[in-house]
Design a protein around this motif. Structure first.
Motif, mmCIF file in Angstrom:
data_model
loop_
_atom_site.group_PDB
_atom_site.id
_atom_site.type_symbol
_atom_site.label_atom_id
_atom_site.label_comp_id
_atom_site.label_asym_id
_atom_site.label_seq_id
_atom_site.Cartn_x
_atom_site.Cartn_y
_atom_site.Cartn_z
ATOM 1 N N GLY A 1 0.803 -1.214 0.000
ATOM 2 C CA GLY A 1 0.000 0.000 0.000
ATOM 3 C C GLY A 1 0.834 1.261 0.000
ATOM 4 N N PHE A 2 0.137 2.388 0.149
ATOM 5 C CA PHE A 2 0.748 3.711 0.108
ATOM 6 C C PHE A 2 0.696 4.312 1.507
ATOM 7 N N PRO A 3 1.832 4.497 2.172
ATOM 8 C CA PRO A 3 1.837 4.984 3.559
ATOM 9 C C PRO A 3 1.507 6.472 3.659
ATOM 10 N N SER A 4 1.198 6.899 4.870
ATOM 11 C CA SER A 4 0.620 8.221 5.120
ATOM 12 C C SER A 4 1.570 9.385 4.860
ATOM 13 N N GLN A 5 2.884 9.143 4.838
ATOM 14 C CA GLN A 5 3.802 10.286 4.691
ATOM 15 C C GLN A 5 3.704 10.966 3.326
ATOM 16 N N TYR A 6 3.034 10.323 2.359
ATOM 17 C CA TYR A 6 2.918 10.899 1.017
ATOM 18 C C TYR A 6 1.632 11.712 0.842
ATOM 19 N N PHE A 7 0.840 11.844 1.885
ATOM 20 C CA PHE A 7 -0.429 12.561 1.787
ATOM 21 C C PHE A 7 -0.453 13.732 2.765
ATOM 22 N N PRO A 8 -1.162 14.824 2.410
ATOM 23 C CA PRO A 8 -1.898 15.016 1.154
ATOM 24 C C PRO A 8 -0.998 15.567 0.047
ATOM 25 N N TYR A 9 -1.473 15.457 -1.176
ATOM 26 C CA TYR A 9 -0.820 16.094 -2.322
ATOM 27 C C TYR A 9 -1.384 17.498 -2.480
ATOM 28 N N VAL A 10 -0.515 18.496 -2.400
ATOM 29 C CA VAL A 10 -0.951 19.889 -2.539
ATOM 30 C C VAL A 10 -0.069 20.615 -3.560
ATOM 31 N N ASN A 11 0.262 19.894 -4.633
ATOM 32 C CA ASN A 11 1.038 20.458 -5.742
ATOM 33 C C ASN A 11 2.419 20.939 -5.296
ATOM 34 N N GLN A 12 3.049 20.169 -4.416
ATOM 35 C CA GLN A 12 4.376 20.523 -3.940
ATOM 36 C C GLN A 12 5.414 20.365 -5.060
ATOM 37 N N ASP A 13 6.406 21.229 -5.048
ATOM 38 C CA ASP A 13 7.507 21.106 -6.004
ATOM 39 C C ASP A 13 8.257 19.800 -5.743
ATOM 40 N N GLY A 14 8.471 19.031 -6.815
ATOM 41 C CA GLY A 14 9.233 17.793 -6.693
ATOM 42 C C GLY A 14 8.442 16.609 -6.198
ATOM 43 N N TYR A 15 7.131 16.767 -5.982
ATOM 44 C CA TYR A 15 6.327 15.682 -5.420
ATOM 45 C C TYR A 15 6.356 14.447 -6.311
ATOM 46 N N LEU A 16 6.485 13.279 -5.690
ATOM 47 C CA LEU A 16 6.470 11.995 -6.388
ATOM 48 C C LEU A 16 5.314 11.156 -5.850
ATOM 49 N N SER A 17 4.491 10.657 -6.757
ATOM 50 C CA SER A 17 3.395 9.782 -6.332
ATOM 51 C C SER A 17 3.969 8.480 -5.801
ATOM 52 N N PRO A 18 3.503 8.011 -4.653
ATOM 53 C CA PRO A 18 4.006 6.736 -4.122
ATOM 54 C C PRO A 18 3.648 5.582 -5.053
ATOM 55 N N LEU A 19 4.488 4.555 -5.052
ATOM 56 C CA LEU A 19 4.320 3.410 -5.939
ATOM 57 C C LEU A 19 4.262 2.111 -5.149
ATOM 58 N N VAL A 20 3.581 1.141 -5.740
ATOM 59 C CA VAL A 20 3.637 -0.241 -5.271
ATOM 60 C C VAL A 20 3.943 -1.103 -6.487
ATOM 61 N N ALA A 21 5.019 -1.866 -6.411
ATOM 62 C CA ALA A 21 5.335 -2.816 -7.473
ATOM 63 C C ALA A 21 4.675 -4.149 -7.139
ATOM 64 N N VAL A 22 3.846 -4.623 -8.045
ATOM 65 C CA VAL A 22 3.145 -5.891 -7.846
ATOM 66 C C VAL A 22 3.860 -6.961 -8.669
ATOM 67 N N HIS A 23 4.478 -7.896 -7.969
ATOM 68 C CA HIS A 23 5.216 -8.963 -8.645
ATOM 69 C C HIS A 23 4.356 -10.218 -8.694
ATOM 70 N N PHE A 24 3.980 -10.597 -9.908
ATOM 71 C CA PHE A 24 3.245 -11.841 -10.099
ATOM 72 C C PHE A 24 4.278 -12.968 -10.187
ATOM 73 N N GLU A 25 4.388 -13.725 -9.106
ATOM 74 C CA GLU A 25 5.510 -14.638 -8.958
ATOM 75 C C GLU A 25 5.451 -15.856 -9.875
ATOM 76 N N LYS A 26 4.261 -16.370 -10.134
ATOM 77 C CA LYS A 26 4.184 -17.565 -10.985
ATOM 78 C C LYS A 26 2.811 -17.661 -11.646
ATOM 79 N N PRO A 27 2.477 -16.736 -12.545
ATOM 80 C CA PRO A 27 1.191 -16.827 -13.243
ATOM 81 C C PRO A 27 1.234 -17.950 -14.283
ATOM 82 N N LYS A 28 0.082 -18.506 -14.594
ATOM 83 C CA LYS A 28 0.009 -19.585 -15.565
ATOM 84 C C LYS A 28 0.317 -19.050 -16.961
ATOM 85 N N ARG A 29 1.161 -19.753 -17.691
ATOM 86 C CA ARG A 29 1.554 -19.325 -19.036
ATOM 87 C C ARG A 29 0.500 -19.748 -20.066
ATOM 88 N N GLY A 30 0.418 -18.939 -21.131
ATOM 89 C CA GLY A 30 -0.476 -19.260 -22.237
ATOM 90 C C GLY A 30 -1.944 -19.070 -21.943
#
Length: 317
Positions: free
Chosen positions: A256-285
């Motif tokens: 998830g996205f932790p509280s230190q990134y909120f709120p967004y008020v158009n700050q200079d240099g602001y970066l939207s928080p990210l979550v990388a979702v790794h699908f470890e073993k999805p079925k092929r084909g």
């Protein structure tokens, strides 16, 4: 013989002119000194009229624009949250996106052994994550390495540091798109809404919400440790078959996205928080329909309108 009286004189029809002769006379009549049917004085008057008319018109609109822009704040929108057009219910976005040639597609489809095919998705992620490289941020001096759940200092914003702890969802690992067995990394971000502050779930407020037992357990554990100030993220198959085929999922650096990134008020240099979702073993084909949701008390889910969620398909040959 006496001259005829004026009233007995008749108008003589002008000589019939050919097409090109009439055009020549229209362009310039040497007898009447007319150009395009008007004398020099007539042209001067009409040009002066239109010059004054358009100068006044442009001046009027310029004055109205000046008055209008005086009412705008370039850092803060006049209408916010529920009063704005985008409302106060953020959605989720995902990367990488399919090519612009098919803007309606949400399918991530590749063959891990086809390097050219894989490179497209890797380049899309490289381009998206370029802004998260500190050297590319023109306001790098504003970035601060924030502690979990601790807001930045005044005038600063929290950095989103993508380092080797995000393995395999990093550039050096190709975001795992070339893996022979594992699946890819998909990056999620919460859409920016000015001055939106999440209302975090706790053990009492989550009871009335339709969420999975596993997420309930995680929220309870996080609250017990004083670490529940998170906009939680979950991804799962949309249908029974999709749930079976999607396989285990890992969230990096956290779910998830932790509280230190909120709120967004158009700050200079602001970066939207990210979550990388790794699908470890999805079925092929197999085409797998996936839905990811963001969880907070003030996020409403609507699958038809994609409110508070995002849908995409994954297929690996």
């Amino acid at each position: 013989m006496a001259d005829k009286k004026p009233e007995s004189q008749f108008y003589t029809r002008p000589p019939k002119l050919g097409k090109w002769e009439a055009l020549r006379i229209f362009l310039w009549n040497s007898e009447t000194k007319q150009f395009l049917g008007r004398t020099g004085g007539s042209w001067a008057k009409i040009l002066l009229f239109y010059l004054i008319f358009y100068v006044v018109l442009v001046g009027f609109f310029a004055a109205m624009l000046v008055v209008f822009f005086q009412t705008l704040d370039y850092k803060m929108p006049k209408y916010q949250l529920e009063k704005s057009l985008i409302g106060g219910n953020p959605g989720l976005g995902f990367r990488p996106m399919p090519s612009d040639s098919n803007v309606e597609s949400t399918l991530i489809w590749y063959k891990h052994s086809d390097k050219g095919n894989v490179q497209y998705w890797q380049k899309e992620l490289n381009r998206f994550l370029k802004a998260y490289n500190r050297s590319n941020n023109v306001h790098a001096d504003k970035l601060e390495e924030c502690r979990q759940f601790q807001p930045p200092q005044p005038g600063k914003v929290c950095n989103v540091k993508i380092d080797h702890s995000w393995q395999p969802c990093i550039k050096e690992a190709g975001y795992n798109y070339e893996s022979k067995e594992g699946g890819p990394c998909i990056f999620l971000k919460l859409n920016r809404i000015y001055n939106w502050i999440p209302e975090y779930f706790n053990t009492t407020t989550m009871n009335s919400v339709d969420m999975s037992p596993s997420l309930r357990t995680e929220i309870k554990t996080a609250q017990a440790n004083g670490q529940h100030q998170i906009v939680w993220v979950t991804c799962e198959g949309e249908n029974v078959a999709d749930v079976e085929h999607v396989g285990p999922i890992r969230y990096i650096p956290q779910k998830g996205f932790p509280s230190q990134y909120f709120p967004y008020v158009n700050q200079d240099g602001y970066l939207s928080p990210l979550v990388a979702v790794h699908f470890e073993k999805p079925k092929r084909g197999v085409l797998i329909n996936i839905e990811c949701k963001a969880w907070a008390r003030n996020i409403i889910h609507n699958r038809a309108e994609r409110r508070g969620s995002v849908h995409f398909e994954l297929m690996i040959d």
